[in-house]
Design an enzyme around this catalytic site. Structure first.
Site: not given
Lengths: 500, 98
Positions: A84, A159, A183
């Site tokens: 990420k 996210s 997330s």
């Protein structure tokens, strides 16, 4: 051969038997990214040259091991992963999904990434994220949203939506995400994959760009539960570079993977079955609880009475911490600079233009909550309610080993459906936020599909350092059910593209 | 609790060093008012005698050994600087002199 379909542990088996090389596996993923990522936008940066170089090194280690099996072989030798884009990989652009860091190249590496690198992993690239990990749909990325592989009209969750979509669409063997209010677990649920949020402090936060420091935690997103245990095994453990990492030794998580739940007590909290949730989600989760009982678990109702206050508590604490953490983006040392007439104008313009709407909204909210006259009424009050939420869990875990509930109240919603109403968007994390406030661990595993073929997630919460318990329950459930074998209809899209 | 006025939004934006457009000021006044209204439910909770939780970890005062180490090379630190001069970060003056 379709190596992208394999889990991490299956890929390792194929590599061990010499049926395929790490370079071939990596190239297969890179080709698939090239073909499918224009449709999904799961990646912000792909690093093919670096990945192939790492794969060649992994193949050299495999060759050395074949010549002499006593040669130590790292645990993930040649496994292609995605990271990420709020976690620093040395020398690779880290944008945090923000214009303000569009060209930032970190001169250092996150401990979790360094441990994966040492374990022989190959890094394919950086995945899309809501700006500074603030969001529940990956629509807040300054570089455009990620789409859900099960239906490109839907969000992948957020996210860590880029990481979850990349794993679901087989654009990597596994990925790292971050979980501040859900997330990792919520996008894993919406994309039909496994997402594990470790206990706060279990994984070092060094090199993770801070959002809500008392809540943030790095976690694996994988195709199955065994892979989650494998990645956690490598990234967990104390780190001298993070004073908030938990100084406890790491158990062998793969030992926890047994397909039997006899002796396990499973708590079901009525507070997590709320009016307004999608009926198909409730039905799937109730059916999953029946499966757990059939596997030998004792199911007990437990009450978590302060659950309804978790959302306002979180949206007071996280923005307050964010407003302090994001003060560093001032256009001086790195990132965007918009020159104004005075230094103060430069600060204001850089931040006003560099940050997107959700980040500005949370900075404003946090600054307000921490400002003179409002601190006691908002921030301190929220910190006290946080204590009550923790105590709810402590009491519950005296009676049960784990708690099971839905991961998300709905399946993946449509892109744009909630962007105009921040409160509506915040509700997407209503079932995951409590674990971050209490600092406990949780995992989401697929537990069915709704009428439109969108995946549903089952959440299993455990006490602090209870990762072995949640992995055991998740594994037993996974082995007893077919959901994790289902894949999104990507190959049709792929044929549509290449056949045109 | 009162709704958030535009003046308050301007004041918070000044504290947070955020340049906002006129549209943003109106939008944030509305949205922050709605969010804070939703937060009012926290006031229902009796928290008398409840200590605040700032961290969930059972640790405090963690210190690293105070040992000198190799700093990161200057060029590497400056590589991301928006502007640099003479091996330093270059910024506008904070104080103005006549």
């Amino acid at each position: 051969m379709a190596p992208w379909r394999w889990t991490i542990h299956e890929t390792l088996e194929h590599l061990r038997r010499g049926e395929i090389s790490a370079v071939e596996v990596t190239r297969a993923y890179l080709d698939r990214i090239e073909a499918l990522d224009p449709l999904l936008h799961a990646y912000l940066t792909v690093t093919p040259e670096e990945a192939l170089a790492q794969a060649r090194e992994a193949d050299a280690r495999w060759a050395a091991w074949r010549r002499d099996p006593s040669t130590p072989l790292p645990l993930l030798n040649g496994i292609p992963l995605a990271i990420k884009d709020v976690i620093c990989v040395r020398g690779v652009r880290c944008t945090c999904g923000s214009r303000i860091l569009e060209n930032f190249i970190p001169p250092y590496e996150a401990t979790a990434v360094a441990r994966l690198r040492e374990a022989g992993a190959v890094f394919l690239g950086k995945t899309n994220t809501d700006e500074f990990a603030m969001g529940s749909s990956t629509e807040n990325s300054a570089f455009g949203p990620t789409r859900n592989p099960w239906n490109p009209e839907r969000v992948p969750g957020g996210s860590s939506g880029g990481s979850a979509a990349a794993v679901a669409a087989d654009l990597c063997a596994g990925a790292l995400g971050t979980d501040t209010g859900g997330s990792v677990r919520q996008p894993a649920a919406l994309c039909g994959v496994v997402g594990l949020k470790p206990t706060y402090g279990r994984v070092s936060r060094y090199g993770l760009v801070a959002y809500g420091s008392s809540l943030d935690q790095i976690g694996p997103i994988t195709k199955d539960v065994r892979d989650a245990a494998l990645l956690l095994q490598i990234i967990a453990g104390p780190d001298p570079r993070d004073a908030t990492s938990w100084p406890a030794p790491v158990p062998d998580y793969t030992q926890a993977l047994i397909p039997d739940l006899r002796g396990m007590r499973i708590g079901v909290p009525p507070e997590y079955f709320i009016p307004g949730m999608q009926p198909e989600v409730e039905r799937a989760v109730r059916e999953a609880i029946e499966v757990l009982a059939e596997l030998g678990a004792e199911v007990i109702e437990v009450s978590l009475p302060h659950t309804r206050y978790a959302l306002p508590t979180y949206y007071m604490i996280a923005p307050a911490e964010a407003s302090a953490n994001l003060a560093r983006y001032d256009g001086v040392k790195y990132g965007l600079r918009i020159q104004g007439e005075t230094i103060w104008d430069t600060y204001r313009l850089t931040r006003g233009i560099g940050f997107g709407p959700e980040v500005k909204r949370r900075i404003m909210l946090g600054t307000y909550a921490l400002s003179a006259g409002y601190y006691d009424a908002y921030y301190l009050k929220a910190q006290k309610v946080r204590t009550l939420i923790r105590q709810d869990f402590e009491r519950a875990f005296e009676r049960v080993d784990v708690i099971v509930c839905p991961t998300s109240p709905t399946t993946a919603f449509r892109l744009g459906e909630r962007t105009a109403d921040p409160l509506q968007m915040y509700l997407a994390d209503i079932f995951t936020i409590t674990a971050n406030l209490a600092g406990i661990c949780g995992i989401s595993v697929p537990c069915g599909f709704d009428g439109e073929g969108l995946p549903i997630g089952l959440q299993i919460l455990g006490p602090a350092l209870g990762e072995e318990k949640i992995l055991r329950v998740a594994y037993a459930y996974e082995q007893a059910t077919p959901w994790h074998h289902q894949r999104p209809p990507m190959d049709a899209a792929l044929q549509g593209r290449t056949g045109a | 609790m009162m709704p958030i006025s535009r003046e308050e939004v301007e004041h918070i934006a000044e504290l947070a060093k955020l340049a906002l457009t006129e549209e943003e000021k109106t939008l944030y006044a509305e949205q922050l008012s709605a969010i804070l209204e939703y937060f009012r439910q926290l006031q229902e909770v009796d928290t008398s005698g409840i200590p605040p939780t700032a961290t969930v970890l059972p640790i405090r005062n963690v210190f690293r050994p105070d040992e000198p180490g190799e700093p990161m090379p200057r060029e590497e630190l400056l590589r991301n600087a928006p502007a640099q001069a003479d091996g330093c970060f270059q910024v506008q003056p904070i104080l103005e002199f006549d």
